[in-house]
Design a protein around this motif. Structure first.
Motif, PDB file in Angstrom:
ATOM      1  N   ILE A 145     -67.897  19.935  27.555  1.00 16.23           N
ATOM      2  CA  ILE A 145     -67.693  19.360  25.231  1.00 16.23           C
ATOM      3  C   ILE A 145     -66.505  18.662  25.868  1.00 16.23           C
ATOM      4  O   ILE A 145     -66.018  18.808  25.900  1.00 16.23           O
ATOM      5  N   ASN A 146     -67.696  16.958  25.114  1.00 16.58           N
ATOM      6  CA  ASN A 146     -66.559  16.271  24.610  1.00 16.58           C
ATOM      7  C   ASN A 146     -67.182  15.215  23.811  1.00 16.58           C
ATOM      8  O   ASN A 146     -67.801  15.536  23.628  1.00 16.58           O
ATOM      9  N   ARG A 147     -66.818  13.667  24.069  1.00 18.07           N
ATOM     10  CA  ARG A 147     -67.262  13.050  22.744  1.00 18.07           C
ATOM     11  C   ARG A 147     -68.972  12.909  22.512  1.00 18.07           C
ATOM     12  O   ARG A 147     -69.180  12.846  22.150  1.00 18.07           O
ATOM     13  N   TYR A 148     -68.331  13.010  24.169  1.00 17.87           N
ATOM     14  CA  TYR A 148     -70.107  12.595  24.372  1.00 17.87           C
ATOM     15  C   TYR A 148     -71.357  13.509  24.466  1.00 17.87           C
ATOM     16  O   TYR A 148     -72.499  13.548  23.638  1.00 17.87           O
ATOM     17  N   THR A 149     -70.872  14.690  24.436  1.00 15.06           N
ATOM     18  CA  THR A 149     -71.754  15.718  23.996  1.00 15.06           C
ATOM     19  C   THR A 149     -71.997  15.838  22.089  1.00 15.06           C
ATOM     20  O   THR A 149     -72.987  16.044  22.145  1.00 15.06           O
ATOM     21  N   TYR A 150     -70.884  15.395  21.386  1.00 19.51           N
ATOM     22  CA  TYR A 150     -71.274  15.316  20.145  1.00 19.51           C
ATOM     23  C   TYR A 150     -72.493  13.884  20.060  1.00 19.51           C
ATOM     24  O   TYR A 150     -72.741  14.294  18.751  1.00 19.51           O
ATOM     25  N   ILE A 151     -71.649  13.047  19.860  1.00 15.47           N
ATOM     26  CA  ILE A 151     -73.279  11.425  19.506  1.00 15.47           C
ATOM     27  C   ILE A 151     -74.563  12.032  20.368  1.00 15.47           C
ATOM     28  O   ILE A 151     -75.632  11.705  19.232  1.00 15.47           O
ATOM     29  N   THR A 152     -74.676  12.524  20.910  1.00 14.36           N
ATOM     30  CA  THR A 152     -75.652  13.002  22.048  1.00 14.36           C
ATOM     31  C   THR A 152     -76.691  13.949  20.707  1.00 14.36           C
ATOM     32  O   THR A 152     -77.396  13.376  20.596  1.00 14.36           O
ATOM     33  N   TYR A 153     -76.327  14.951  20.461  1.00 14.21           N
ATOM     34  CA  TYR A 153     -75.991  15.792  19.762  1.00 14.21           C
ATOM     35  C   TYR A 153     -76.909  15.518  18.362  1.00 14.21           C
ATOM     36  O   TYR A 153     -77.527  15.450  17.550  1.00 14.21           O
TER      37      TYR A 153
END
Length: 389
Positions: free
Chosen positions: A306-314
């Motif tokens: 998990i990183n920042r790309y996880t949050y924004i794709t969510y």
């Protein structure tokens, strides 16, 4: 009898037509495509994106899906190569029959896929590459979440100028010789012109460059003490490493990719507490709540990715699902696009600023937080909350 059969057939045909769904939709399922970086040096980005989609889909499905239909994510690898992105989306459309697209890889990759997206009127939420080239000109079925690289660098340099600027500032820019780098330079130019500071030097490099000794020697000679670092991951780290070898005293602004653990691990040894601007939260209650969800829906290996790309794709998949929900049972691409256009102040539970696509660019989530690295602890602290630049 013949007339009655013909009449019955006409009724059945009309009934079937009225409930005919676009590709990727059945009575129980909606297929959402994801073209992503699953192999190669940047695969940690793709893995993070996939985890975000997985958690969002599982959460939505557990809550009853989209009006009773469960979301199914279908992923294709593009290896971060634009030509492969086009091939991957072709397969997703022609073989897998997806309804919409959520994962979209990098800027050049999105642009390579754009003819297919437009031709198929494919509802698409772009979260990983919010470059101006994606939404200017606007494409009717494309919705973008995130700030531009231009605004991100302007915001950081503005914070440095107002709060951290050294005496006799000399600004410098190093960036890739491509559209991505051009967007960074646009923000840099806006800053130096507005602040009236000395523009010491601007340097371009080819994507894939590994040795920046000569470039940073030029920076040193120009007297640069405020650096806009347009390198990514190993590139950004190598730039800072060369600056440290030259004992350069710098305030540094970086790309938001540099707030990810792999990037931090590479760059922290140079000893610079650099800034990043990001359109997602990196800490605080919103991320604490997200990580609790991750424990429920993801494996330990996926949680580690998990990183920042996880949050924004969510966030992107939840916004897409909201548009689909508003269509009711008779789900179509056209309806989804229309509902997304009307989306306003959609709550992301603090993971990003609220999502609103009701504007001419179909662009949202443009507010940025400014963070600073503590290179010793390899953690970030918030310097400025979500702000529009």
């Amino acid at each position: 009898m013949k007339i009655e059969l013909l009449a019955l057939g006409a009724i059945l045909l009309a009934s079937t037509a009225s409930y005919a769904a676009d590709p990727g939709v059945t009575d129980t399922e909606i297929k959402i495509g994801d073209v992503n970086i699953m192999t190669g040096a940047a695969s940690f980005i793709g893995r993070a994106v996939s985890v975000g989609s997985k958690i969002a889909a599982a959460e939505i499905n557990e809550a009853g899906g989209v009006n009773g239909r469960k979301i199914k994510i279908v992923t294709e690898d593009d290896g971060y190569i634009p030509a492969r992105s086009f091939q991957a989306l072709t397969k997703l459309i022609e073989v897998d029959g997806i309804f919409a697209l959520n994962g979209t890889s990098g800027t050049a990759n999105v642009l390579a896929m754009m003819p297919l997206i437009e031709e198929n009127n494919l509802p698409t939420v772009v979260t990983t590459a919010p470059n101006e080239l994606v939404y200017e000109p606007v494409r009717p079925s494309v919705f973008t979440v995130g700030a531009s690289y231009s605004d991100a660098f302007y915001g950081q340099l503005k914070y440095i100028h107002e709060n951290m600027e050294p005496e006799n500032p000399v600004y410098g820019l190093i960036r890739q010789d491509d559209d991505f780098g051009g967007a960074i330079e646009h923000g840099y130019e806006r800053a130096v012109e507005e602040f009236g500071v000395k523009d010491g030097i601007r340097i371009r490099f080819k994507k894939g460059t590994q040795n920046y000794a000569a470039e940073m020697a030029q920076m040193k000679q120009a007297g640069v003490n405020v650096l806009a670092n347009g390198g990514i991951i190993a590139g950004a780290a190598n730039i800072l490493g060369e600056a440290r070898k030259l004992s350069m005293d710098l305030q540094v602004a970086g790309v938001w990719s540099e707030d990810m653990p792999p990037s931090v691990n590479l760059s922290a040894p140079a000893g610079y507490d650099y800034l990043v601007a990001d359109y997602v939260a990196l800490d605080g209650p919103a991320i604490d709540a997200f990580m609790e969800k991750a424990k429920k829906y993801a494996t330990e290996e996926e949680i580690a990715a998990i990183n920042r790309y996880t949050y924004i794709t969510y966030v992107g998949l939840h916004a897409l699902a909201e548009g689909m929900k508003r269509c009711g049972k008779e789900l179509t691409r056209e309806c989804t696009i229309e509902q997304l256009r009307g989306l306003k102040d959609f709550d992301t539970q603090g993971v990003s600023a609220p999502i609103s696509f009701d504007n001419e660019k179909q662009l949202s989530g443009t507010q940025l937080k400014i963070y600073q690295l503590d290179h010793q602890t390899k953690t970030f602290k918030t310097l400025k909350d979500f702000t529009q630049y």
